[in-house]
Write a protein that holds these residues in place. Sequence first.
Motif, PDB file in Angstrom:
ATOM      1  N   GLU A 182       0.876  -1.333   0.265  1.00  0.00           N
ATOM      2  CA  GLU A 182       0.172   0.049  -0.081  1.00  0.00           C
ATOM      3  C   GLU A 182       1.157   1.040  -0.025  1.00  0.00           C
ATOM      4  O   GLU A 182       1.454   1.669   1.096  1.00  0.00           O
ATOM      5  N   LEU A 183       0.353   1.911  -0.834  1.00  0.00           N
ATOM      6  CA  LEU A 183       1.386   3.255  -1.211  1.00  0.00           C
ATOM      7  C   LEU A 183       0.584   4.334  -0.628  1.00  0.00           C
ATOM      8  O   LEU A 183      -0.285   4.540  -0.503  1.00  0.00           O
ATOM      9  N   ILE A 184       1.357   4.788   1.382  1.00  0.00           N
ATOM     10  CA  ILE A 184       1.149   5.971   1.756  1.00  0.00           C
ATOM     11  C   ILE A 184       1.523   7.333   1.442  1.00  0.00           C
ATOM     12  O   ILE A 184       2.750   7.353   1.384  1.00  0.00           O
ATOM     13  N   MET A 185       0.786   8.392   1.428  1.00  0.00           N
ATOM     14  CA  MET A 185       1.862   9.396   1.239  1.00  0.00           C
ATOM     15  C   MET A 185       1.704  10.753   2.216  1.00  0.00           C
ATOM     16  O   MET A 185       0.992  10.200   3.216  1.00  0.00           O
ATOM     17  N   ASP A 186       3.371  11.155   2.290  1.00  0.00           N
ATOM     18  CA  ASP A 186       3.530  11.211   3.951  1.00  0.00           C
ATOM     19  C   ASP A 186       2.816  13.016   3.201  1.00  0.00           C
ATOM     20  O   ASP A 186       4.239  13.986   3.423  1.00  0.00           O
ATOM     21  N   ASP A 187       2.034  13.081   3.251  1.00  0.00           N
ATOM     22  CA  ASP A 187       1.004  15.033   3.187  1.00  0.00           C
ATOM     23  C   ASP A 187       0.031  15.214   4.130  1.00  0.00           C
ATOM     24  O   ASP A 187       0.283  14.108   5.515  1.00  0.00           O
ATOM     25  N   GLU A 188      -0.745  15.509   3.617  1.00  0.00           N
ATOM     26  CA  GLU A 188      -1.362  16.179   4.924  1.00  0.00           C
ATOM     27  C   GLU A 188      -2.763  15.334   5.490  1.00  0.00           C
ATOM     28  O   GLU A 188      -3.578  15.784   6.143  1.00  0.00           O
ATOM     29  N   ASN A 189      -3.000  14.764   4.770  1.00  0.00           N
ATOM     30  CA  ASN A 189      -3.486  13.876   5.147  1.00  0.00           C
ATOM     31  C   ASN A 189      -2.864  12.358   5.756  1.00  0.00           C
ATOM     32  O   ASN A 189      -3.661  11.279   6.292  1.00  0.00           O
ATOM     33  N   PHE A 190      -1.886  12.579   6.256  1.00  0.00           N
ATOM     34  CA  PHE A 190      -1.546  11.164   6.924  1.00  0.00           C
ATOM     35  C   PHE A 190      -2.184  11.336   7.498  1.00  0.00           C
ATOM     36  O   PHE A 190      -1.893  11.670   8.882  1.00  0.00           O
ATOM     37  N   ASP A 191      -2.147   9.791   8.593  1.00  0.00           N
ATOM     38  CA  ASP A 191      -3.015   9.310   9.664  1.00  0.00           C
ATOM     39  C   ASP A 191      -2.241   8.381  10.610  1.00  0.00           C
ATOM     40  O   ASP A 191      -1.949   7.386   9.896  1.00  0.00           O
ATOM     41  N   GLN A 192      -1.270   9.027  11.375  1.00  0.00           N
ATOM     42  CA  GLN A 192      -0.380   8.481  11.903  1.00  0.00           C
ATOM     43  C   GLN A 192      -0.565   6.766  12.727  1.00  0.00           C
ATOM     44  O   GLN A 192      -0.383   5.790  13.073  1.00  0.00           O
ATOM     45  N   ALA A 193      -2.032   6.866  13.307  1.00  0.00           N
ATOM     46  CA  ALA A 193      -2.119   6.207  14.388  1.00  0.00           C
ATOM     47  C   ALA A 193      -2.354   4.589  13.237  1.00  0.00           C
ATOM     48  O   ALA A 193      -2.206   3.491  13.333  1.00  0.00           O
ATOM     49  N   TYR A 194      -3.152   4.881  11.372  1.00  0.00           N
ATOM     50  CA  TYR A 194      -3.020   4.020  11.353  1.00  0.00           C
ATOM     51  C   TYR A 194      -2.513   3.674  10.558  1.00  0.00           C
ATOM     52  O   TYR A 194      -2.408   2.433  10.213  1.00  0.00           O
ATOM     53  N   PHE A 195      -0.941   4.158  10.131  1.00  0.00           N
ATOM     54  CA  PHE A 195       0.482   3.924   9.483  1.00  0.00           C
ATOM     55  C   PHE A 195       1.374   2.852  10.913  1.00  0.00           C
ATOM     56  O   PHE A 195       1.567   2.051  10.675  1.00  0.00           O
ATOM     57  N   LEU A 196       0.897   3.184  11.952  1.00  0.00           N
ATOM     58  CA  LEU A 196       2.078   2.674  12.932  1.00  0.00           C
ATOM     59  C   LEU A 196       1.229   1.374  12.961  1.00  0.00           C
ATOM     60  O   LEU A 196       1.051   0.156  13.148  1.00  0.00           O
TER      61      LEU A 196
ATOM     62  N   GLN B 100       4.125  -8.387   8.313  1.00  0.00           N
ATOM     63  CA  GLN B 100       5.580  -9.463   8.028  1.00  0.00           C
ATOM     64  C   GLN B 100       6.835  -8.285   7.542  1.00  0.00           C
ATOM     65  O   GLN B 100       7.402  -8.261   7.218  1.00  0.00           O
ATOM     66  N   LYS B 101       6.115  -6.897   6.780  1.00  0.00           N
ATOM     67  CA  LYS B 101       7.156  -6.519   6.097  1.00  0.00           C
ATOM     68  C   LYS B 101       7.707  -5.530   6.022  1.00  0.00           C
ATOM     69  O   LYS B 101       7.282  -4.673   6.999  1.00  0.00           O
ATOM     70  N   CYS B 102       9.357  -5.392   5.929  1.00  0.00           N
ATOM     71  CA  CYS B 102       9.687  -3.610   6.449  1.00  0.00           C
ATOM     72  C   CYS B 102       8.443  -2.700   5.376  1.00  0.00           C
ATOM     73  O   CYS B 102       9.051  -2.986   4.339  1.00  0.00           O
ATOM     74  N   PRO B 103       8.553  -1.533   6.501  1.00  0.00           N
ATOM     75  CA  PRO B 103       7.733  -1.088   5.507  1.00  0.00           C
ATOM     76  C   PRO B 103       9.274   0.265   4.920  1.00  0.00           C
ATOM     77  O   PRO B 103      10.964   0.168   4.971  1.00  0.00           O
ATOM     78  N   LYS B 104       8.417   0.864   3.723  1.00  0.00           N
ATOM     79  CA  LYS B 104       9.903   1.709   3.091  1.00  0.00           C
ATOM     80  C   LYS B 104       9.714   2.638   2.487  1.00  0.00           C
ATOM     81  O   LYS B 104       8.057   3.229   2.477  1.00  0.00           O
ATOM     82  N   SER B 105      10.635   3.377   1.394  1.00  0.00           N
ATOM     83  CA  SER B 105      10.097   5.335   1.464  1.00  0.00           C
ATOM     84  C   SER B 105      10.742   5.426   0.360  1.00  0.00           C
ATOM     85  O   SER B 105      11.671   4.666   0.391  1.00  0.00           O
ATOM     86  N   PHE B 106       9.978   6.562  -0.449  1.00  0.00           N
ATOM     87  CA  PHE B 106      10.605   6.815  -1.509  1.00  0.00           C
ATOM     88  C   PHE B 106      10.551   8.584  -1.887  1.00  0.00           C
ATOM     89  O   PHE B 106       9.513   9.129  -1.443  1.00  0.00           O
ATOM     90  N   CYS B 107      11.458   9.174  -1.909  1.00  0.00           N
ATOM     91  CA  CYS B 107      11.820   9.880  -2.033  1.00  0.00           C
ATOM     92  C   CYS B 107      10.893  10.602  -3.178  1.00  0.00           C
ATOM     93  O   CYS B 107      10.719  10.553  -4.523  1.00  0.00           O
ATOM     94  N   PRO B 108      11.131  12.045  -2.776  1.00  0.00           N
ATOM     95  CA  PRO B 108      10.109  12.769  -3.995  1.00  0.00           C
ATOM     96  C   PRO B 108      10.898  13.366  -5.799  1.00  0.00           C
ATOM     97  O   PRO B 108      11.974  13.070  -5.325  1.00  0.00           O
TER      98      PRO B 108
END
Length: 278
Positions: free
Chosen positions: A35-49, A56-64
């Motif tokens: 699932e791709l989650i954008m780190d913008d004004e709609n980011f939901d920390q509780a849902y993400f954590l 079971q997978k390690c989360p990853k980040s993608f730069c702009p």
Amino acid sequence: MSYKIVADSCCEFPAEYEKDPHYERVPLGLEVEDELIMDDENFDQAYFLKKVAMSQKCPKSFCPSPEKFMEAYRTEAENVFVFTLSSKLSGSYNSAELGKKLYHERYGEKNIFVCDSESASCGETQLSMLAASWSEQGLAFDEICGRLSDFRDHMNTYFVLDNLETLRKNGRLSGVKALVASTLSIKPVMGATKGEIIQLGQSVGIKKALAKMAETVAKEAVNPQEKTLMITHCNCPQRAESVKKMILEKIQCRDVLIMDTKGVSSMYANDGGVIVTL
């Protein structure tokens, strides 16, 4: 001269700055269980954590993309100051630099300063707020750039995390040669040198590790009365307040700012992590 502050979304801004046109965060993307989650004004920390904890997978980040940064530089402001998380941790800095080149090729000359924070989270916040303050004071662009680089070179970053697995699995602990955390009860106190993560010490239990971090912050502080102590926490405001109290019992600071982590910082700090810059 007019100015704009651009930062990647690893930077936390105080809530009142989120709607200020002087500030813009360029979002990174986060991937958890495809699932791709954008780190913008709609980011939901509780849902993400929660999603990270269940995965079971390690989360990853993608730069702009460079284009995203280029668009952020399109402004009537004469000076643009750009801050990214450490280039040792992300490709965000390189993307921001490419965005600058694209801007000049397409739109012509503009004062754009891209700064590798050699930090993350509130380290970027420190630099962003100084750039704004010096701009408001009317300092020249080149002088502000020099001051920012000097402050960055002397800024210290510290953190204590309940869980280092995201950093470890994403290869962000390459600078740590001997991480002695063989049991869950051992909590390392971490820092950074030129943007690379290092281990400063360790303690048994999170409370002792936070106390050791606070002691280290106070011991290494240079002219703290002239600086703002910044603390970011991932879903643990009481820990942040505790760290603030322990530090201020030892030194005086000009101001203190406590913020909750956004997406990228939440991914790396994990639930319960605390980051300090001074």
